[in-house]
Structures are given as C-alpha cells and as structure tokens.
Design a protein around this motif. Structure first.
Motif, PDB file in Angstrom:
ATOM      1  N   CYS A  52      -5.337  -3.262  -7.960  1.00 36.72           N
ATOM      2  CA  CYS A  52      -4.542  -2.885  -6.789  1.00 36.72           C
ATOM      3  C   CYS A  52      -3.600  -1.748  -7.134  1.00 36.72           C
ATOM      4  CB  CYS A  52      -3.720  -4.071  -6.269  1.00 36.72           C
ATOM      5  SG  CYS A  52      -4.706  -5.349  -5.462  1.00 36.72           S
ATOM      6  N   VAL A  53      -3.226  -0.991  -6.112  1.00 39.17           N
ATOM      7  CA  VAL A  53      -2.232   0.068  -6.253  1.00 39.17           C
ATOM      8  C   VAL A  53      -1.197  -0.096  -5.155  1.00 39.17           C
ATOM      9  CG1 VAL A  53      -3.777   1.736  -7.336  1.00 39.17           C
ATOM     10  CG2 VAL A  53      -3.612   1.649  -4.838  1.00 39.17           C
ATOM     11  N   LYS A  54      -0.054   0.541  -5.337  1.00 37.00           N
ATOM     12  CA  LYS A  54       0.972   0.532  -4.295  1.00 37.00           C
ATOM     13  C   LYS A  54       1.679   1.882  -4.295  1.00 37.00           C
ATOM     14  CE  LYS A  54       4.597  -1.543  -7.211  1.00 37.00           C
ATOM     15  NZ  LYS A  54       5.581  -2.649  -7.333  1.00 37.00           N
ATOM     16  N   MET A  55       2.371   2.148  -3.205  1.00 34.68           N
ATOM     17  CA  MET A  55       3.087   3.406  -3.039  1.00 34.68           C
ATOM     18  C   MET A  55       4.579   3.105  -2.973  1.00 34.68           C
ATOM     19  SD  MET A  55       2.577   6.237   0.011  1.00 34.68           S
ATOM     20  CE  MET A  55       1.111   7.009  -0.673  1.00 34.68           C
ATOM     21  N   HIS A  56       5.357   3.785  -3.806  1.00 34.27           N
ATOM     22  CA  HIS A  56       6.799   3.595  -3.801  1.00 34.27           C
ATOM     23  C   HIS A  56       7.372   3.982  -2.439  1.00 34.27           C
ATOM     24  CE1 HIS A  56      11.051   4.238  -4.807  1.00 34.27           C
ATOM     25  NE2 HIS A  56      10.834   3.459  -5.850  1.00 34.27           N
ATOM     26  N   ASP A  57       8.436   3.281  -2.028  1.00 29.36           N
ATOM     27  CA  ASP A  57       9.008   3.503  -0.697  1.00 29.36           C
ATOM     28  C   ASP A  57       9.397   4.968  -0.475  1.00 29.36           C
ATOM     29  OD1 ASP A  57       8.664   0.839  -0.400  1.00 29.36           O
ATOM     30  OD2 ASP A  57      10.777   0.287  -0.521  1.00 29.36           O
TER      31      ASP A  57
END
Length: 284
Positions: A265-270
């Motif tokens: 999984c990956v995520k994007m910083h706010d």
C-alpha cells in the motif's frame, strides 16, 4: 557544512585543496563543469563538448592531488566521470561531500555514508515531543520547518506549540506564509517528475480520501483503465510501466509506503495532497 568548509581551510592537515561548489535546482552537467572550472580559474567557453571539459577538469583535480570537494544543495545525481571529477578512494585520500534533501540523490551518487541532520534537543522534553510532531506535519521539509520555526521562535509556553500543531493538522494554510513557502518546494518535486504521464498519475492519487491507504496494484490498474499509462503492447507491460512510475513517485517523496500486513500500500501526505488539489484547481 559551511563550518566544516571553514575549519578545513583554517586547520587543514588532511587535504591539499578544499573546493566548495554551490549547485542549483536545474544545473546541467556543462553548467556544473563551468562552476567547478571557475574555482580553478579555468575557462571552458572554448570547448566544444562536455567530454573535453571533463578531461580538462580531471587533469586540474589530479594536479591538486588530495582534495575535498563539497557540493552544496544537490537536487539530481550525476556521473562523476562525465563531469571530470576523479572518484574518491581510500588510496587517493580524496573526499566528496554533498548536501541534499533527497534520499534518491544519495542513492544515485552511491554515497558511502549518509548523515541525517537535526539531532539537537529542545530544553523542555514536553515541547520536544510536540516539536517532533510539528516536523512530521511539515513532512520534514526544510522550508516548512524553517517557516514554522520562525513563527514559534523563543516560544516556551507549551500551549502555543499545541495550538500551532492543531492548526497544522487542520490545514497548512493556517500557518502564516506556509502555503507559499512549502507548496512552492513541493511543486518543484512535482515539476521535476520525468514526464506528463508521471505527473498525471501523481495527481490521480489525490482523488483518494485524505489519509487513505491505497492498494498499489489497484492504483496501477486504475491508471491503466483511465488511459494514463498510454498505449502499451500488453497488460503485463502496462503494469510494469505503472510499477516504475509508482517507484518514481516514492523516490520523489510524493508518495510513501503505508504499513499493511496483507498487501503493498501507499499513501499521500496531507500537505502533498493539498498541493495536488491546488494544481488541479488551477489547471484541471
């Protein structure tokens, strides 16, 4: 690094010469050659190509025997051979030091030792803990930290730090001048992506909800079905291209790995997501 440079110049017993070179965001190989040549009082304007310049610089370095070369604010890795810098080894005793905010630059330059700066503790243990959270909300970005740091300079009341942290979590725009200083640096990372395909794939990630952990394989498939990856001969080739772009976005710190036991999984910083949404509002 400036202190190291000055101390080497004052107390130098290790090197025959110490050379400081300031890099820039868009510096090409030939431009870097000219800057280094200027330190040696060499004019490269008459040379036809970078290969000739590299040979001249290599000889200039050799004449200086044991050197320490400091490259400040490096944004992209480069080939030492193409520029004309002798490769530092234990045998020749030369040293190359670089400063950069990108881990990918260290990897590309094949550094022997990486030093992450910023280990000075605050006097108050409670404020120190909040300060670490503030730095995380700034994504460890130097300009963001400097901007917030200036706003909190000499602030010894813990409530002032807590209020600032809540403001950062709520919206980056609540901190004075935060948008201009941080977003401009973040947008530079966006514009430095290799092509419009990578940039489109990055912007697509902002369509996911804030803080969402995104299945990497699902994301690549969405890129495919949306036609963002262009014409590719086969599904497997298209997925491979998507994987390359995903890694590029992670190396550029525009996406980060997200912990998940079952899938990648990956995520994007706010802050990154805010920047992406701002770009899409101005250029749909």
């Amino acid at each position: 690094m400036a202190e190291i440079n000055n101390r080497l110049l004052r107390e130098n017993r290790l090197f025959d010469s110490v050379i400081w070179v300031s890099s820039s965001k868009d510096m090409k190989t030939e431009e870097l050659q000219k800057v280094i040549a200027g330190k040696f009082d060499i004019d490269l304007s008459g040379f036809q190509d970078e290969t000739s310049g590299a040979a001249t610089l290599f000889e200039a370095f050799q004449r200086r025997k044991k050197f320490a070369l400091i490259l400040d604010d490096l944004w992209e890795p480069f080939s030492l051979e193409r520029v004309g810098i002798p490769i530092p080894t234990v045998e020749n005793g030369c040293k190359l030091l670089i400063t950069t905010r990108r881990v990918s630059v260290c990897r590309g330059m094949e550094t022997d030792r990486d030093v992450k700066v910023g280990d000075e503790a605050l006097a108050s243990p409670d404020i120190k803990l909040i300060a670490k959270d503030v730095a995380k909300e700034c994504m460890g970005l130097p300009l963001g930290i400097v901007t917030v740091g200036r706003a909190l300079r000499n602030a010894t009341d813990i409530s002032e730090w807590q209020i600032s942290l809540m403001g950062l979590k709520a919206s980056a725009l609540n901190i004075e001048q935060m948008e201009e200083s941080v977003f401009s640096r973040l947008k530079f990372s966006f514009t430095k992506l290799k092509d419009d395909t990578s940039r489109s794939c990055f912007l697509y990630c902002a369509l996911y909800p804030e803080g969402n952990h995104v299945d990497a394989n699902e994301l690549i498939e969405y890129w495919m079905w949306e036609g963002l990856l262009g014409a590719v001969d086969s599904i497997s080739a298209s997925k491979q291209k998507g994987k390359i772009i995903l890694n590029e976005l992670k190396y550029a710190c525009l996406l980060e790995n997200a912990a998940d036991n079952e899938m990648e999984c990956v995520k994007m910083h706010d802050l990154i997501r805010d920047m992406a949404l701002t770009i899409m509002k101005t250029d749909p």
